[in-house]
Design an enzyme around this catalytic site. Structure first.
Site, PDB file in Angstrom:
ATOM      1  N   HIS B  48     117.750 115.854  28.112  1.00 45.50           N
ATOM      2  CA  HIS B  48     117.310 116.457  29.359  1.00 45.50           C
ATOM      3  C   HIS B  48     116.530 117.748  29.121  1.00 45.50           C
ATOM      4  O   HIS B  48     115.550 118.027  29.797  1.00 45.50           O
ATOM      5  CB  HIS B  48     118.533 116.726  30.239  1.00 45.50           C
ATOM      6  CG  HIS B  48     118.197 117.049  31.657  1.00 45.50           C
ATOM      7  ND1 HIS B  48     117.993 116.081  32.611  1.00 45.50           N
ATOM      8  CD2 HIS B  48     118.022 118.236  32.283  1.00 45.50           C
ATOM      9  CE1 HIS B  48     117.705 116.654  33.760  1.00 45.50           C
ATOM     10  NE2 HIS B  48     117.715 117.959  33.590  1.00 45.50           N
ATOM     11  N   LYS B  91     105.291 119.516  40.494  1.00 44.01           N
ATOM     12  CA  LYS B  91     106.086 118.868  39.472  1.00 44.01           C
ATOM     13  C   LYS B  91     107.060 117.884  40.118  1.00 44.01           C
ATOM     14  O   LYS B  91     107.457 118.068  41.259  1.00 44.01           O
ATOM     15  CB  LYS B  91     106.884 119.936  38.717  1.00 44.01           C
ATOM     16  CG  LYS B  91     107.608 119.426  37.490  1.00 44.01           C
ATOM     17  CD  LYS B  91     108.404 120.562  36.869  1.00 44.01           C
ATOM     18  CE  LYS B  91     109.202 120.098  35.675  1.00 44.01           C
ATOM     19  NZ  LYS B  91     110.058 121.150  35.155  1.00 44.01           N
ATOM     20  N   HIS B  95     117.031 113.676  39.553  1.00 40.20           N
ATOM     21  CA  HIS B  95     118.427 114.064  39.674  1.00 40.20           C
ATOM     22  C   HIS B  95     119.247 112.788  39.804  1.00 40.20           C
ATOM     23  O   HIS B  95     120.076 112.655  40.706  1.00 40.20           O
ATOM     24  CB  HIS B  95     118.631 115.017  40.852  1.00 40.20           C
ATOM     25  CG  HIS B  95     119.316 116.286  40.456  1.00 40.20           C
ATOM     26  ND1 HIS B  95     120.267 116.903  41.208  1.00 40.20           N
ATOM     27  CD2 HIS B  95     119.201 117.043  39.341  1.00 40.20           C
ATOM     28  CE1 HIS B  95     120.684 117.994  40.588  1.00 40.20           C
ATOM     29  NE2 HIS B  95     120.061 118.095  39.453  1.00 40.20           N
ATOM     30  N   ASP B 497     104.604 113.180  36.278  1.00 38.44           N
ATOM     31  CA  ASP B 497     105.262 111.886  36.120  1.00 38.44           C
ATOM     32  C   ASP B 497     106.744 112.071  35.892  1.00 38.44           C
ATOM     33  O   ASP B 497     107.195 113.113  35.432  1.00 38.44           O
ATOM     34  CB  ASP B 497     104.674 111.137  34.921  1.00 38.44           C
ATOM     35  CG  ASP B 497     104.922 111.884  33.644  1.00 38.44           C
ATOM     36  OD1 ASP B 497     104.252 112.896  33.412  1.00 38.44           O
ATOM     37  OD2 ASP B 497     105.827 111.495  32.882  1.00 38.44           O
ATOM     38  N   SER B 537     113.927 110.973  32.221  1.00 38.99           N
ATOM     39  CA  SER B 537     115.332 110.682  32.458  1.00 38.99           C
ATOM     40  C   SER B 537     115.670 109.383  31.736  1.00 38.99           C
ATOM     41  O   SER B 537     115.224 108.312  32.143  1.00 38.99           O
ATOM     42  CB  SER B 537     115.578 110.545  33.966  1.00 38.99           C
ATOM     43  OG  SER B 537     116.876 110.044  34.187  1.00 38.99           O
TER      44      SER B 537
END
Lengths: 247, 742, 81
Positions: B48, B91, B95, B497, B537
């Site tokens: 992360h 941006k 989450h 992205d 992610s």
């Protein structure tokens, strides 16, 4: 005219109100911080939308105790127009400047969409430039906008012609249930006090003052206030035609 | 003095660090790390924060261009020039994991985090978008009910945070597919505006400058959330309860206003949001960027709970906190502004020149780590990649013919295609009075009054295409985003992205990541839209498998003039409908095949980049003549769904009749061939406009007329007809009905 | 029979509402208010209590699944007349 736009921590339509007044209505408008305790020098007061103090406990419950609200109460007693939009309406009700209360939407969801509003009376500083029965289009955006008052208060409001705008079907002009975005009693969207100088409404005239946004109907409410302040008094109730300027 | 656990191989493994990584830590420190330092390394070197599994791939993105003011990776968010001295910072960030555990707070704090990223750049946030993906919500059963709960919770969380802070959520996309069951995706996007000279840097510069901690007190919430987001989701992770943070949008609103007021004073040398990895990340990143060191005293950090250890304070992810490096001698100004906004603010340390991140508790040193090594020298991996055999092209003979009248209604009612009105009526999408095109059209359009600029923004990714062909799917994601902007009248400027994938240690997943990155990079070059930042992610995987590879593309464009703003719905009776691009016949990977036939297979449509570029340019040019009344791209559900949406997505509904010739009716109605747009024009302009497209080398043909109260498709042998009212109800009310039933 | 359920934010979880109320109390002169936490109180009238242990088990299950969010809230159940 010089408008005060009250800023609470958590207000978020303060800028929208200020810009609508300055850019679209060509008026003077200034922010007034919640810690300020005087509104001297202003011709009218706008309590804008948002989530004052986070709207914790109840909408407007904490805001009513701020120093600036004492000043708003003083101003209201002196007669200049005080005008609450959305969260501003909730604060004016919590402060006792307007009757009734705003509770959670019947759907239990926040609702943001354009609604139809019917002007119920021209006898107020906020609707004097709009003929009775006019349908206005403007957005609502709230989670707690269901107008509630007890029977007696409701009867009083109707008797004294204090309901200024009602939610209606924009095509038919009828106050049907489907046109009511939040479950407000009697489709009430906005009310004024008995003295008629304090007005609160859930819909956002500040978001309907520019062609870019799809509606300019909000201008007619602001224009009514400006006309009133300029000394063009509201037309008599039965007189749909406004007296010409300077007449 | 608290006693800390001894460092053992088990403890190292529990922190998600490999033995090699641990060796590297010892080499950097020249000694054994203590428990606190181990924790600090584990979060900073998690995927992360460090992108250790993806950074080598991310270098393939184009990041430069004449409009780029702040490049990807330099700061919290990239900044793009929009002219007249104005810039936009934007941006997208995920989450996903927090939202899977606690959808409301997970999504809400996601929105809060991305907004902080934008205003700590010195930009005033003006709007948000989000890209959401869930498991199926139609039907009954435990899993479906859970999906509905997650969907409702995420939407409520976004609505709560965005509405309270007063930043409109004006668009995005929502998909539903089995692959996201148990692994919902919540990708949030925020854009802010600023003057060029206002760009704030997240760097700790100037020896002796004081370091301020601003905002909420530190509690034990979200302990090691960054490390949490870098693991697979399992049953046990539901027990990872401390990893849930609670957001306070009201507090953040104060932060926002206070920060922008502060940044306007020039008293600030550097500023950084405390997001993932909290105090740790903000301290070592600012020091690393500034080429300096930072020393802080944890006793001075405001704490919400008694008895917190250095480990806990450093790794806490409490929300609504920031680190500010003030200029020496300007402390009083900083203090005065935060006092005005009633925000707690504490001086916790100082910038020095020894390159160390030194954390003290009073006189005792709790952690001492070279800042640059910690922030920027995480190990980088090129994982093993294994290609999946290419999907065979679809054999049409295996697709039985079905009732196409019913098929269109089934598609329109499918939550992926149906109107998202139920969702965005819960978002305040009008605050800040700039929303010119509300959610639901091809792209959201927003007038930024500060700058007098009209921006368009969209987020796109057809993950089913990416599953079937990752490279082509990613190329199409960029092309579709650009096409959506073109349909709105905008010229694309830049891209952010959000790369959502499964566990990178599985070779097929890593291959998907690499293919998608290369596909995105190629198309970002073709469209001249540099990537200004974003987020990765990984580990979106549970025991049932990984999600579809989902490289979400957020694209921002500029509209030169108010009169160029174009929407998708048909405007007037008698207008002529033109199809730009070839009618096409590709059914592989289509929603028709997936939803109506239950088959997620076949080769997805191919993208021809020259055709796409020519189409978009010609469309924009003609929009500028003022003669294009509506424009809508053909995407999920093909031409039939696009035309139905043109009929019913406006405030007023209107019908249309169209005719087509082809081998099979289902293929003509529902194929998802690329580079196609439906436009409507006044009848008297049709011939001229067709000629203009033809000159530009763009295939264009008249396929129908606007009018009546039915949508009618005329083929050689059959005519299909749907009352507009039925289409509207099916499409508009579907999600509301599904959610009302839960 | 009545069941009373009190739902409170967990000790370790931030309670923005409680903090806002605390600040307002300070503002109105109650400086002594050090911590405020805002929860929910529910009162459930039960017509026929039946098998009490089974009822209690059922209520606990519902407290966990419906009335509170165990990720961020604790609850307390009181069964009485």
């Amino acid at each position: 005219m010089r408008f005060a736009v009250i800023q609470f921590p958590g207000s978020n339509c303060d800028q929208d109100c200020l810009h609508a007044l300055r850019d679209d209505m060509a008026q003077e408008a200034e922010y007034v911080w919640h810690k300020t305790d005087s509104l001297a020098g202003f011709d009218a007061v706008v309590v804008p939308g948002g989530f004052s103090y986070g709207d914790y406990l109840r909408c407007g419950a904490i805001a009513r105790f701020s120093p600036v609200m004492a000043a708003v109460k003083t101003a209201a007693a002196d007669g200049p127009p005080v005008f609450g939009v959305c969260n501003g309406f909730q604060i004016l009700c919590e402060s006792g400047l307007l009757p009734g209360a705003l509770i959670r939407n019947r759907s239990l969801q926040f609702v943001c969409e354009e609604v139809g509003l019917r002007v119920e009376t021209s006898d107020s500083p906020f609707t004097c430039a709009i003929p009775v029965g006019t349908i206005l289009r403007m957005p609502v955006a709230h989670g707690e906008g269901c107008y509630f008052a007890d029977h007696e208060t409701l009867r009083d409001l109707e008797t004294h012609d204090q309901v200024l705008v009602r939610y209606v079907d924009a095509k038919t002009g009828e106050p049907v249930a489907a046109a009511n975005p939040n479950g407000s009693l009697a489709n009430i969207a906005g009310v004024c006090n008995r003295e008629r100088n304090v007005f609160g409404l859930m819909p956002h005239p500040d978001r309907a003052c520019n062609r870019r946004l799809g509606s300019e109907d909000g201008k007619r409410i602001f224009q009514s206030v400006i006309d009133t302040l300029a000394g063009r008094r509201p037309a008599p109730k039965d007189d749909a035609v406004l007296a010409p300027v300077g007449a | 003095m608290q006693s800390e656990p001894a460092i053992t191989p088990e403890l190292v493994a529990k922190h998600g660090l490999t033995p090699e990584e641990y060796q590297r830590i010892e080499t950097i420190l020249g000694r054994t790390p203590n428990f606190t330092e181990l924790g600090v390394f584990s979060v900073m070197w998690s995927e992360h924060c460090s992108y250790k599994n993806s950074r080598i791939e991310l270098r393939k993105f184009p990041t430069e261009g004449p409009r780029v003011l702040v490049k990807a990776g330099e700061e919290n968010a990239g900044v793009i020039d929009v002219g007249d001295g104005w810039g936009v910072a934007f941006k997208m960030e995920s989450h996903n994991h927090p939202s899977a555990i606690e959808p409301f707070q997970g999504a809400a704090t996601g929105v809060g985090g991305i907004i902080r990223d934008i205003f700590t750049m010195g930009a005033r946030p003006v709007f948000s978008l989000n890209s959401l993906r869930f498991g199926p919500i139609q039907g009954d059963g435990e899993a479906v009910r859970t999906n509905r709960r997650l969907f409702a919770g995420v939407v409520a969380g976004i609505s709560h945070y965005g509405n309270c802070i007063g930043i409109p959520t004006i668009g995005g996309e929502i998909y539903f597919d089995e692959s996201y069951q148990g692994n919902p995706l919540v990708n949030v996007f925020c854009l802010g505006v600023l003057r060029h000279e206002q760009i704030a840097r997240g760097a700790a510069k100037g020896v002796g400058n004081p370091v301020f901690y601003v905002g909420a007190e530190t509690g034990r919430d979200g302990l090691a959330g960054a490390a949490f987001a870098s693991r697979d989701l399992t049953e046990e992770s539901k027990e990872d309860r401390p990893a849930v943070q609670v957001g306070d949008p009201f507090k953040e609103k104060l932060h926002l206003d206070a920060c922008l007021e502060l940044l306007a004073t020039d008293a600030v040398a550097g500023i950084q949001d405390m997001g993932a990895a909290g105090l740790t990340c903000s301290t070592c990143e600012t020091a690393s960027r500034g080429g300096s060191g930072v020393e802080i005293d944890l006793n001075l950090v405001p704490q919400r709970e008694p008895g917190m250890t250095p480990y806990e304070i450093l790794l806490s992810e409490s929300q609504e906190r920031m680190l500010i490096i003030a200029k020496k001698g300007r402390e009083a100004e900083v203090q005065a502004i935060f006092d005005k906004w009633d925000l707690p603010c504490a001086r916790i340390g100082v910038v020095n020149d020894d390159g160390m991140m030194r954390v003290k508790v009073g006189d005792r040193v709790a952690a001492e780590i070279p800042a640059r090594a910690l922030a920027d020298e995480a190990p980088l991996y090129r994982r093993e990649a294994k290609a999946r055999p290419p999907e065979p092209p679809l054999d049409l003979a295996t697709v039985p013919e079905v009732d196409l009248h019913a098929a269109l209604l089934t598609l329109l009612a499918h939550p992926t295609i149906a109107s998202k009105h139920w969702v965005w009526r819960q978002y305040d999408h009008m605050v800040r009075t700039g929303t010119m095109v509300a959610p639901g059209s091809d792209a959201a359009v927003f007038y930024v009054r500060e700058a007098g600029k009209i921006l368009a923004a969209t987020s796109d990714c057809n993950a089913l295409y990416c599953k079937l062909d990752p490279r082509e799917g990613a190329r199409i994601a960029v092309a579709e985003a650009a096409r959506n902007l073109a349909c709105s009248g905008a010229t694309p400027l830049a891209v952010t992205d959000n790369l959502n994938f499964g566990n990178p240690h599985r070779p097929e997943n890593f291959w998907q990541l690499r293919e998608c990155v290369e596909g995105l990079a190629e198309m970002c070059r073709a469209f001249d839209t540099p990537v200004t930042g974003g987020n990765v992610s990984l580990y979106n995987e549970n025991p049932d498998g990984a999600i579809f590879p989902t490289p979400t593309v957020g694209m921002v464009g500029l509209i030169e003039d108010e009169t160029h703003v174009t929407t998708q719905n048909f405007k007037a009776e008698g207008d002529v409908i033109l199809l730009l691009g070839e009618p096409g016949d590709e059914l592989g990977g289509s929603q028709f095949l997936a939803v109506v036939h239950g088959r997620k297979e076949g080769l997805p449509p191919r993208l021809n980049v020259e055709h796409e570029l020519a189409l978009q340019k010609a469309l924009r040019d003609l929009i500028r003549t003022g003669k294009i009344r509506s424009a809508h791209d053909c995407s999920e559900g093909g031409l039939a769904v696009a035309l139905a949406e043109c009929c019913v997505s406006g405030a007023e509904q209107i019908g249309a009749a169209f005719w087509l010739e082809g081998i099979r009716d289902d293929q003509m109605l529902f194929n998802e061939s690329q580079s196609r747009v439906v436009v409507s024009v006044a009848a008297e302009d049709a011939a001229t406009i067709l000629a203009r497209f033809s000159e530009a080398g763009v295939p264009a043909q008249e396929i129908g007329r606007v009018g009546g109260m039915e949508l009618t498709a005329e083929f050689r042998h059959t005519t299909y007809s749907w009352p507009v009212e039925t289409l509207r109800e099916t499409w508009h009310d579907s999600i509301g009905k599904i959610m009302g039933a839960s | 029979m009545k069941a009373r359920v009190i739902v409170m934010p967990k000790q370790a979880v931030l309670d923005p509402q409680g903090n806002a109320v605390r600040d307002a109390l300070h503002h109105l002169g109650l400086d002594a208010a050090s911590v405020v936490r805002v929860g929910k109180f529910m009162e459930i009238d039960l017509a026929d209590a039946g098998d009490r242990p089974a009822l209690e088990t059922k209520l606990h299950a519902l407290c966990r699944d419906l009335l509170s969010n165990p990720v961020i809230e604790d609850y307390r159940l009181e069964l009485g007349e």
